[in-house]
Scaffold this motif. Structure first.
Motif, PDB file in Angstrom:
ATOM      1  N   GLU A 145       0.955  -1.346  -0.062  1.00 50.14           N
ATOM      2  CA  GLU A 145      -0.122  -0.125  -0.058  1.00 50.14           C
ATOM      3  C   GLU A 145       0.918   1.289   0.093  1.00 50.14           C
ATOM      4  O   GLU A 145       0.518   2.242  -0.786  1.00 50.14           O
ATOM      5  CB  GLU A 145      -0.957  -0.207   1.148  1.00 50.14           C
ATOM      6  CG  GLU A 145      -1.971  -1.044   1.193  1.00 50.14           C
ATOM      7  CD  GLU A 145      -3.042  -0.763   0.580  1.00 50.14           C
ATOM      8  OE1 GLU A 145      -3.466   0.281   0.028  1.00 50.14           O
ATOM      9  OE2 GLU A 145      -4.024  -1.608   0.213  1.00 50.14           O
ATOM     10  N   ALA A 146       1.876   1.168   0.791  1.00 56.69           N
ATOM     11  CA  ALA A 146       2.713   2.570   0.859  1.00 56.69           C
ATOM     12  C   ALA A 146       3.767   2.538  -0.378  1.00 56.69           C
ATOM     13  O   ALA A 146       4.376   3.639  -0.230  1.00 56.69           O
ATOM     14  CB  ALA A 146       3.476   2.533   2.191  1.00 56.69           C
ATOM     15  N   ASP A 147       3.748   1.875  -1.288  1.00 50.47           N
ATOM     16  CA  ASP A 147       4.653   2.110  -2.270  1.00 50.47           C
ATOM     17  C   ASP A 147       6.084   2.182  -1.929  1.00 50.47           C
ATOM     18  O   ASP A 147       6.757   2.948  -2.315  1.00 50.47           O
ATOM     19  CB  ASP A 147       4.235   3.195  -3.208  1.00 50.47           C
ATOM     20  CG  ASP A 147       4.883   3.195  -4.611  1.00 50.47           C
ATOM     21  OD1 ASP A 147       5.466   2.202  -4.943  1.00 50.47           O
ATOM     22  OD2 ASP A 147       5.081   4.302  -5.118  1.00 50.47           O
ATOM     23  N   PRO A 148       6.516   1.116  -1.066  1.00 51.95           N
ATOM     24  CA  PRO A 148       7.718   1.647  -0.499  1.00 51.95           C
ATOM     25  C   PRO A 148       9.148   1.163  -1.429  1.00 51.95           C
ATOM     26  O   PRO A 148       8.862   0.481  -2.314  1.00 51.95           O
ATOM     27  CB  PRO A 148       7.749   0.473   0.612  1.00 51.95           C
ATOM     28  CG  PRO A 148       6.983  -0.507   0.177  1.00 51.95           C
ATOM     29  CD  PRO A 148       6.005   0.005  -0.715  1.00 51.95           C
ATOM     30  N   GLY A 149      10.172   1.965  -0.980  1.00 52.15           N
ATOM     31  CA  GLY A 149      11.390   1.495  -1.496  1.00 52.15           C
ATOM     32  C   GLY A 149      12.433   1.094  -0.371  1.00 52.15           C
ATOM     33  O   GLY A 149      12.194   1.729   0.705  1.00 52.15           O
ATOM     34  N   TYR A 150      12.996  -0.025  -0.568  1.00 59.08           N
ATOM     35  CA  TYR A 150      13.801  -0.375   0.591  1.00 59.08           C
ATOM     36  C   TYR A 150      15.045  -1.252   0.148  1.00 59.08           C
ATOM     37  O   TYR A 150      15.112  -2.340  -0.466  1.00 59.08           O
ATOM     38  CB  TYR A 150      13.017  -1.710   1.382  1.00 59.08           C
ATOM     39  CG  TYR A 150      13.483  -2.032   2.712  1.00 59.08           C
ATOM     40  CD1 TYR A 150      14.979  -2.502   2.905  1.00 59.08           C
ATOM     41  CD2 TYR A 150      12.633  -2.303   3.742  1.00 59.08           C
ATOM     42  CE1 TYR A 150      15.435  -2.529   4.097  1.00 59.08           C
ATOM     43  CE2 TYR A 150      12.990  -2.619   4.854  1.00 59.08           C
ATOM     44  CZ  TYR A 150      14.384  -2.883   5.124  1.00 59.08           C
ATOM     45  OH  TYR A 150      14.883  -3.384   6.452  1.00 59.08           O
ATOM     46  N   LEU A 151      16.061  -0.408   0.112  1.00 62.47           N
ATOM     47  CA  LEU A 151      17.323  -0.626  -0.302  1.00 62.47           C
ATOM     48  C   LEU A 151      18.242  -1.036   0.518  1.00 62.47           C
ATOM     49  O   LEU A 151      18.582   0.005   1.750  1.00 62.47           O
ATOM     50  CB  LEU A 151      17.928   0.327  -1.316  1.00 62.47           C
ATOM     51  CG  LEU A 151      17.108   0.851  -2.368  1.00 62.47           C
ATOM     52  CD1 LEU A 151      17.898   1.887  -3.264  1.00 62.47           C
ATOM     53  CD2 LEU A 151      16.595  -0.346  -3.327  1.00 62.47           C
ATOM     54  N   ASP A 152      19.386  -2.016   0.619  1.00 60.88           N
ATOM     55  CA  ASP A 152      20.497  -2.169   1.302  1.00 60.88           C
ATOM     56  C   ASP A 152      21.688  -1.984   0.468  1.00 60.88           C
ATOM     57  O   ASP A 152      22.076  -2.541  -0.468  1.00 60.88           O
ATOM     58  CB  ASP A 152      20.426  -3.774   1.724  1.00 60.88           C
ATOM     59  CG  ASP A 152      21.764  -4.118   2.582  1.00 60.88           C
ATOM     60  OD1 ASP A 152      22.565  -3.210   2.885  1.00 60.88           O
ATOM     61  OD2 ASP A 152      21.885  -5.123   3.017  1.00 60.88           O
ATOM     62  N   VAL A 153      22.351  -0.812   0.733  1.00 55.93           N
ATOM     63  CA  VAL A 153      23.300  -0.498   0.127  1.00 55.93           C
ATOM     64  C   VAL A 153      24.685  -0.754   0.534  1.00 55.93           C
ATOM     65  O   VAL A 153      25.043  -0.093   1.692  1.00 55.93           O
ATOM     66  CB  VAL A 153      23.154   1.178  -0.314  1.00 55.93           C
ATOM     67  CG1 VAL A 153      24.152   1.656  -1.438  1.00 55.93           C
ATOM     68  CG2 VAL A 153      21.789   1.429  -0.808  1.00 55.93           C
TER      69      VAL A 153
END
Length: 283
Positions: A171-179
């Motif tokens: 629902e929140a259209d998330p971005g989740y990156l491990d950089v």
């Protein structure tokens, strides 16, 4: 493009949760109660089993999604929807509590360090009472991007360089990156201008603005960004590793009580009554 500036730097608060798990809390502490749509962010990690083995025995959630990302160690999951699983190094669990779910997350003693993160993501009012959903992604299912300058990105949710993350339809259209950024290298990423954005630096040191390069931030810190559509981060000596998380704010009233997050106090009372009456789990 407008580069996002640092809005706030949060020193994670050391606390205990569950049945006695020691952790560092970056969101849902006195410095930052929430960052719409994010309600809580925890970093757990220790090579001493006494800090984590009590775990999180069976407990309820309603109105939110919980995201667990493991760096090391093993956690067993079980819930009222009949889901059971084990997540370990590099795995992700994305659980939508919706109308109500009971679950437990129990760490297992293994050699080495237990470490990972938990994020709570809000649900909009129209979806608070949706059917619960459990998603589990193995490390080898999460796309991995390596750039020519040595920067490595795990795309858990959202998109980077036309690579879509493993977790979708949230629902929140998330971005989740491990950089992971080598020393002296610069990472840039475009983000939606209408999204809330934070970074959690958990290894090394970095500068989080291109025109404020003198401000070196050392791990662990949670960095909240101001408005804009570009994030620029340069690793300092020794390199840096961080999570970069973004999501669409819902701009709705929040009523929270422990593991319940609804829009009104009346809805919280309903959740407590359902729990007491044995009618909490709807499906």
């Amino acid at each position: 493009m407008k580069e996002r500036k640092i809005k706030k730097i949060i020193e994670p608060m050391v606390t205990s949760d569950g049945a006695g798990v020691t952790l560092k809390r970056g969101i849902a502490n006195p410095e930052l109660s929430d960052l719409d749509p994010f309600l809580l962010f925890d970093h757990f990690g220790s090579d001493n089993p006494d800090d984590y083995i009590a775990g999180f025995p069976m407990h309820p959630h309603r109105g939110i999604e919980t995201v667990t990302y493991m760096l090391n160690g093993v956690i067993k999951h079980r819930d009222s929807g009949g889901n059971e699983g084990v997540i370990s190094k590099g795995d992700v669990q994305w659980m939508t509590a919706g109308s109500g779910i009971m679950h437990e997350e129990m760490p297992q003693i293994r050699e080495g360090k237990m470490e990972g993160f938990q994020l709570w993501v809000n649900l909009p009012a129209a979806s608070k009472m949706m059917s619960p959903r459990y998603q589990e992604f193995r490390a080898d299912e999460i796309p991995f991007v390596k750039l020519d300058n040595g920067i490595r990105i795990k795309v858990i949710a959202g998109e980077f360089a036309e690579t879509r993350g493993a977790v979708r339809d949230i629902e929140a259209d998330p971005g989740y990156l491990d950089v992971m950024v080598p020393a002296g290298q610069t990472f840039s990423h475009t983000v939606s201008a209408d999204h809330a954005v934070f970074a959690y630096l958990f290894e090394g040191s970095a500068s989080f603005e291109s025109d404020n390069d003198d401000e070196m931030i050392n791990a662990p810190k949670l960095i909240v960004f101001d408005d804009g559509d570009l994030v620029t981060i340069r690793a300092r000596d020794g390199g840096a590793r961080f999570l970069l998380v973004s999501g669409k704010p819902f701009a709705e009233p929040i009523a929270r009580y422990g593991p319940f997050v609804m829009n009104t106090r009346e809805e919280i009372q309903d959740a407590l009554a359902d729990l007491q009456n044995g009618t909490f789990v709807k499906s």
